[in-house]
Design a protein around this motif. Sequence first.
Motif, PDB file in Angstrom:
ATOM      1  N   LEU A 112     -23.918 -10.552 -24.915  1.00  0.00           N
ATOM      2  CA  LEU A 112     -24.732  -9.805 -24.178  1.00  0.00           C
ATOM      3  C   LEU A 112     -23.958  -8.603 -23.927  1.00  0.00           C
ATOM      4  O   LEU A 112     -24.519  -7.593 -23.789  1.00  0.00           O
ATOM      5  N   GLN A 126     -25.365  -4.726 -24.822  1.00  0.00           N
ATOM      6  CA  GLN A 126     -25.463  -3.722 -23.677  1.00  0.00           C
ATOM      7  C   GLN A 126     -24.793  -2.445 -24.028  1.00  0.00           C
ATOM      8  O   GLN A 126     -25.142  -1.382 -23.803  1.00  0.00           O
ATOM      9  N   GLN A 167     -31.473  -6.981 -26.801  1.00  0.00           N
ATOM     10  CA  GLN A 167     -30.854  -7.416 -25.352  1.00  0.00           C
ATOM     11  C   GLN A 167     -31.706  -8.524 -24.939  1.00  0.00           C
ATOM     12  O   GLN A 167     -31.433  -9.530 -24.281  1.00  0.00           O
TER      13      GLN A 167
END
Length: 184
Positions: free
Chosen positions: A96, A100, A108
């Motif tokens: 994650l 990002q 995502q």
Amino acid sequence: MSSENRDDIVNDQEDLNTETSNQETEVSENELTVEDQVLNLQAELDKEKDKFLRLFAEFENYKRRTGKERVEMFKTAGQEVMQSMLPVLDDFDRALIEIQKAKDKNLQKGVELISNKLRETLKSKGLKEMEVSAGDVFDADIHEAITQIPAPKDSLKGKIVDVIEKGYELGEKIIRFPKVVTGK
């Protein structure tokens, strides 16, 4: 009455008195024997009652102990499976962070959905993430210090500077201690 008759009567009277006395003695002995038997039986009954109560208490303790063990076993039955899933949770966290950086919103969102679903499933089975953050007081009973570094601020001396790996609990038992860096 002749003297012989008188002697016979006296002898008969003495025999009768002796016989009566013997019967009274036998009755007294029988009464003592019955009383002794009653006392003996009462003692045996008390002994058996005590034995029964002890056995009953032992059984109750056994039931209570095995009940606690069974509850504990159910709480931690999946501990090995949960521990093997913890690296997967760590991988999701790292993924994650990288996604990002790439700023791909669809990717995502998809990874977050899968990650949340896995976390919720494990949470429903009793897995709980330990809340540890920078600035918390270090406690050797619940934290695993990997290293100590000079504290960036005086307020962080003896406290947690960084969390390297999250800790998890299964029920009330810690199955992985949080790995932290402390300030000195």
